[in-house]
Every structure is written in structure tokens, then in C-alpha cells.
Design a protein around this motif. Structure first.
Motif, PDB file in Angstrom:
ATOM      1  N   ASP A 229      -5.555  -1.154  -5.100  1.00  0.00           N
ATOM      2  CA  ASP A 229      -5.062  -1.706  -3.840  1.00  0.00           C
ATOM      3  C   ASP A 229      -6.091  -2.667  -3.255  1.00  0.00           C
ATOM      4  O   ASP A 229      -7.066  -2.246  -2.642  1.00  0.00           O
ATOM      5  CB  ASP A 229      -4.771  -0.570  -2.849  1.00  0.00           C
ATOM      6  N   GLU A 230      -5.863  -3.945  -3.453  1.00  0.00           N
ATOM      7  CA  GLU A 230      -6.792  -4.990  -3.009  1.00  0.00           C
ATOM      8  C   GLU A 230      -8.240  -4.589  -3.275  1.00  0.00           C
ATOM      9  O   GLU A 230      -9.059  -4.541  -2.355  1.00  0.00           O
ATOM     10  CB  GLU A 230      -6.580  -5.282  -1.519  1.00  0.00           C
TER      11      GLU A 230
ATOM     12  N   SER B 215       0.831  -1.213   0.000  1.00  0.00           N
ATOM     13  CA  SER B 215       0.000   0.000   0.000  1.00  0.00           C
ATOM     14  C   SER B 215       0.856   1.250   0.000  1.00  0.00           C
ATOM     15  O   SER B 215       0.542   2.236  -0.654  1.00  0.00           O
ATOM     16  CB  SER B 215      -0.924   0.017   1.216  1.00  0.00           C
TER      17      SER B 215
HETATM   18 MG   LIG Z   1      -2.286  -2.595   2.190  1.00  0.00          MG
END
Ligand SMILES: [Mg+2]
Ligand SMILES: Nc1ncnc2c1ncn2[C@@H]1O[C@H](COP(=O)(O)OP(=O)(O)OP(=O)(O)O)[C@@H](O)[C@H]1O
Lengths: 289, 286
Positions: B185-186, B73
Motif C-alpha cells: 500500500d503506497e 487501502s
Molecule cells: Mg490509502
């Protein structure tokens, strides 16, 4: 480029998609509304009937408790006749109170939004103003009436200032909270879509905060009524508070109730206008209202 | 269809470092060079990223895979411009990154649509901010909404859409700016299993059609294997690029790909690579 993805994934999973209509049907909404409204109307009519019965059968003293019919009668009678004889008709008192409320509320809201916005935007300003807000918030604005009379005399100024100082802390706090509560991801998303910092602040942060700011304004509107009636009790020659006080001194309870009734109707109307404004700018909150 | 020889190259020997062009002479979509980042928290120093290099080709789908806390991240936020690196440079199509911009569009776990705007207005937000011609933007928005299967929902508000539909609006809203790279991000981590699979299919088809460069963070080996051309496997404490694996599975891929022999082989190889990073981590702890 122009082709549609062959398998819109959630289409099968979302029953609302079947009709292409995400809203509940109009008929369903109407009957739902009728059911809720119907109960409210029944409860109001019921309360009026009980009031009438208590006044006529139990109390039997129109000076102590006038009937609802007598109240409305007094309201209509004095709407365009002065009371007391040297005073002004009810419509004029209503107009005077309404102007005071609207002016004081508008000034207080503007100042509150500016201070709240500054608090949200600039950390040091928040630290400077926070203690004053915390200090003044628990104080009832009515405690300032004598001081305001000393400072501003008996004219319109002390009444408007009183409303303003009641409105400012509420709007300030709710504005500052509303703006800082906007999720950071909404702002980040805007920057990724090409918005400048300024555009992000105006088109996303402030815009997203508006519904919560209006909720604060609704609270402040309630306080404004308290302030104006109290101020008109103490020092006024017109206004709904003044009429109620005069009526009390002459034991005209029907007129007291008439004054209260006007305040209730105006209060509900102004609140409804703010609610309408909120539902116009907050489509997601519409169904929840 | 892409077909590359499968290879796992150690990160210590990346592509020639001081060049922002790919072997084919194209400008790299994203060039991350020697990026380091540390955090101080309660007097403790964490080296979240240690000298990370990554070169992303235009049109490539690249996954960042690694254990929790390896700095995925953090790296994405630095690329997006939300965060400053301690050292190193990032070039987006040859231009150094200093602040967030429409060339690098992040898609979050939440669709982050604006609740007061209709679907169409949401999609047109970017063009409105950048001052793009309104009729052209409107046409492109309608076209993109058709592509993501929401042509009939232009005038709906986000709260009238299902979760998956909101996400698809977010993709249309991102693509209208023609970003040089999408940063994810995910993105599917918060979704239920069924929506997750349908969003994976959606993303595969969208990428197949639009060929936007994508940097996709995940800690799911299977997801990385299904989506990516290359997987950048990271190790934690400090966050480093451990290896860059090429996923040698023909495209177009679908959920059926998951059952193929070649997928299973790739997934096993990738898992082994990932486990090496965990082993390293344990070695450090002991
Ligand atoms: Mg993360
Ligand atoms: N704002 C911060 N302050 C202090 N430390 C931070 C901060 N952000 C991240 N870190 C630390 O940096 C390291 C990397 O964090 P990061 O969020 O990038 O990991 P991640 O790979 O995304 O993990 P996950 O898979 O759990 O999302 C972690 O050790 C984390 O504790």
C-alpha cells in the motif's frame, strides 16, 4: 534465486556502509564516555570539597553539620556495631530495608503487570479499573500508614503492603499504556508473517511493550524508597528509616547522613540494574541511554 | 520477457466471472469477486467499495491506481484479512480468505521491523512462528539477505540500518514465507525521492528474480506505468473498478525505461484513463 541484485541501491548513499560497520568506533565511544564521566566525577568531588569546607570553616559544629569524612567514618564504625546500643548494626538495617523493598516491589510489579495487561487486553476491564486507578494515583501511599498499622499490626506485613500499594498503580498504568501503544502495524505485520493471534500478543505486543514497562518499574522503585523510609519512621525496630530516626533523637547527624548515603547508594544501584535490564532488551535505546 | 497486446477493457465485462482459473487453466493467485464495503461515520454512510471484481494471475505485477479516497487501502485491507467485506468473496489461490495469513503478506509504508531483533532474526520471524525447520529457515534467510544486498548486515539491529536498508529487510522477511501474493500500500510514499527511485529499481529486480505476484497500491501514474503488467484504475465515491489497462512495455524495465517512447505513450493512455474517473467524480458532485 541465489544471485545478488546487481545494484544494492542505498549502498552508495549510506556512508556507514563503506566500512561495513554501523557502530561508531570503539575509541570514539570510550573517549566520549570518559569526557562525560570525567565531568560527573569532578562535580561530585567538588561538591564534597565544598561540603567539607563549609563544615570545617563556616559551620564548625559537627552536631549541626558533620563533615563528609566524619559521615563515612560513622558509616564504617557502625556498619558492624549496633546503634543505638540496644539496636542492630547498620548492615542489618540495610539488609532489612532491602528485603522489604525487594519483596514489596516484586509483589507490586507482578500485580501491576497483570492488571495492566488485562486492562490493555480487555476493554471492559479497562473501564472497570480505570476510575480506581485515577482515584488512587494522586493519593500519597504514606496516607495509608495508620490504616495499615491498624489492619496488619507492627510486623513486616504493613511495610511490604505499603510499598506494594505504591508500586501497583504506577506499574499498572505504564504496562497498560505500553501495551496499547504498540503500533497496530507491528501486529498486522506479524499476522501476515504467519503468527497466530496468541503468538502476536506474546512475541510482538508484549515484547515490544517491555522497555516502557521497565521505565514504569524504575519510577515505582523511587516511590518504594519513600514508602519504606516513612514506614520505618512510624513503626519499626530495624531498618534504615529507623536508624535515621534514632540518630536524629540522639543528635547523631553523622549517622543520619550515613543512613542517607546508604539509601542513595542502594537506590542508584537498583536503578542501574533496571537500566541494565532495559538496555539488554532494547538495543535501539542503548545509544540513547 | 512479457509482451501483451495493449488494450483497455472496461471493467463491466471482466474475465468470465464464475471461474477461479485463468484462461490458461492455472489457479488465480487472487480472485476478488463482487466485494462491497461501506463505512458509517458520524451517521454518514460511505460506500468505499462497490461490487469490485479483480482477477490476478500468478506471477503478475498489478497496480491499483485511483484518486484519494477511492477505496484502494480498504480493498487491500480486506484482501489482507484485516477487515471484513460486506459482501463478495476473496480467493487466495482458490482458498477463501477469512483472516490474515502468511499466504498474503502486506508490506507497509514503514518497514515495521522488530527493533529488538537483528536483521537475521527479523527475517526468520515467520518461519519461527509457523514452526518451519530452523536450519532450513536460517539458510534461506541468509540467502534472501544476500539477494537484497544485506548479507553483511545479518547481525545488525534495525536502528543501525538506513531507511532503505530497513525496507529491503522487510522484503526478505516477507519472501521467506513464500507468500502467494505481496500486498503493497503506497510502500514508497514516505520515502525521499532518491530512496524512492532506488526502491523502485530494487522491487523491479526482485520481482524479475522471484516472480512473486504483487498487488501494488499507488496514486502515481508514472510509478504504476513503470512497475505494472496491468493497472486497475479505480474511481471514487463509490469505489469501483473503472478500467483495467495493460501496460505494454517490454521487461526487464529500469529507470531508463521512463524515457522511452513506448513508456510515454503508455503513461499518456493511463493518465487519460485516470482523468476519466476524475471527470466522473466531478459529474457526480455537480
Ligand atoms: Mg490509502
Ligand atoms: N475506518 C473508516 N471509517 C470510516 N470511513 C472510512 C474508514 N476507512 C476508510 N473510510 C472511507 O472509505 C473511503 C476509502 O478509503 P481508503 O482509505 O480505502 O481510500 P484510498 O483509496 O486508500 O485513499 P488514499 O489514496 O488517500 O490512501 C474514504 O472515503 C474514506 O473516508
Amino acid at each position: 534465486m541465489s544471485g545478488t541484485l546487481s545494484n544494492p541501491p542505498t549502498a552508495i548513499l549510506d556512508p556507514r556502509l563503506a566500512t561495513g560497520d554501523a557502530k561508531p568506533s570503539l575509541g570514539g565511544r570510550l573517549s566520549e564516555l570518559m569526557r562525560r564521566r570525567y565531568l560527573s566525577v569532578v562535580s561530585i568531588v567538588g561538591a564534597l570539597v565544598i561540603w567539607e569546607l563549609i563544615a570545617v570553616l563556616i559551620v564548625r559544629d559537627p552536631v549541626f553539620l558533620p563533615t563528609p569524612i566524619a559521615t563515612v567514618g560513622a558509616l564504617i564504625h557502625y556498619w558492624d556495631r549496633p546503634y543505638p546500643s540496644q539496636g542492630k548494626p547498620l548492615w542489618y538495617d540495610t539488609y532489612i530495608s532491602l528485603i522489604r523493598i525487594l519483596v514489596g516491589f516484586a509483589i507490586g510489579t507482578i500485580i501491576g503487570i497483570i492488571i495492566g495487561g488485562l486492562m490493555a487486553a480487555v476493554r471492559p476491564i479497562r473501564s472497570i479499573i480505570d476510575p480506581f486507578i485515577e482515584l488512587t494515583r494522586p493519593l500519597p501511599p504514606l496516607a495509608f500508614i495508620p490504616l495499615l498499622l491498624v489492619w496488619f499490626g507492627l510486623g513486616e506485613t504493613p511495610k511490604i503492603v505499603l510499598i506494594t500499594i505504591g508500586v501497583i498503580p504506577i506499574v499498572t498504568v505504564s504496562t497498560a499504556a505500553a501495551i496499547t501503544d504498540v503500533p497496530a502495524e507491528l501486529l498486522h505485520a506479524a499476522r501476515c508473517l504467519g503468527a497466530s493471534e496468541f503468538q502476536t500478543a506474546v512475541y510482538v505486543q508484549i515484547r515490544a511493550a517491555l522497555p516502557q514497562i521497565i521505565t514504569g518499574m524504575r519510577l515505582a522503585m523511587g516511590i518504594s524508597w519513600t514508602s519504606i523510609v516513612a514506614a520505618e519512621f512510624v513503626a519499626a525496630t530495624a531498618g534504615l528509616g529507623y536508624v535515621i530516626l534514632q540518630a536524629g533523637q540522639f543528635l547523631r547527624t553523622d549517622l543520619i547522613f550515613a543512613g542517607v548515603l546508604i539509601i542513595a547508594v542502594l537506590g542508584i544501584t537498583l536503578d542501574a540494574l533496571l537500566r541494565l535490564l532495559k538496555s539488554r532488551i532494547d538495543p535501539a535505546g542503548r545509544s540513547a541511554q | 520477457m512479457r509482451h501483451r497486446p495493449r488494450q483497455t477493457q472496461p471493467a463491466e465485462h471482466p474475465v468470465p466471472a464464475a471461474s477461479d482459473t485463468s484462461p490458461s487453466g492455472q489457479v488465480l493467485a487472487l480472485d476478488i469477486r463482487g466485494v462491497s464495503k461501506h463505512f458509517r461515520h458520524k451517521g454518514k454512510n460511505t460506500l468505499a467499495l462497490d461490487n469490485v471484481d479483480l482477477h490476478v494471475q500468478p506471477g503478475e505485477f498489478i497496480c491499483l491506481l485511483g484518486p484519494s479516497g477511492c477505496g484502494k487501502s480498504t480493498l487491500l485491507n480486506i484482501v489482507a484479512g484485516f477487515m471484513k467485506a460486506d459482501s463478495g468473496t476473496i480467493l487466495s489461490q482458490g482458498t477463501p480468505v477469512t483472516k490474515p495469513g502468511a499466504d498474503r503478506c502486506v508490506l507497509f509504508q514503514q518497514p515495521t521491523l522488530y527493533s529488538w531483533m537483528t536483521t537475521k532474526q527479523n527475517v526468520m520471524f515467520g518461519p519461527k512462528m509457523t514452526g518451519m525447520d530452523k536450519t532450513a529457515a536460517s539458510e534461506r534467510a541468509a540467502e534472501l539477505l544476500d539477494i537484497v544486498g544485506l548479507g553483511a548486515f545479518q547481525n545488525h539491529y534495525p536502528h543501525q540500518l538506513s531507511g532503505g536498508m530497513r525496507h529491503r529487510v522487510a522484503y526478505a522477511r516477507a519472501l521467506i514465507n513464500k507468500p502467494n501474493i505481496l500486498l503493497l500500500d503506497e510502500p514508497f510514499a514516505a520515502l525521499d525521492a532518491i530512496t524512492r527511485v532506488s526502491m523502485q529499481n530494487f522491487l523491479l529486480e526482485l520481482w524479475q528474480q522471484e516472480r512473486t505476484t504483487i498487488l501494488f497500491v499507488t496514486h502515481d501514474v508514472e510509478e504504476a506505468c513503470l512497475l505494472a503488467d496491468r493497472v486497475c484504475v479505480m474511481s471514487a465515491r463509490p469505489g469501483r473498478v473503472h478500467a483495467i489497462s495493460t501496460v505494454d512495455i517490454p521487461r526487464p524495465r529500469t529507470q531508463a525505461t521512463v524515457e522511452s517512447q513506448v513508456f510515454i505513450e503508455n503513461r499518456r493512455a493511463l493518465r487519460t484513463t485516470l482523468e476519466e474517473t476524475l471527470g466522473q467524480q466531478e459529474a457526480v458532485v455537480q
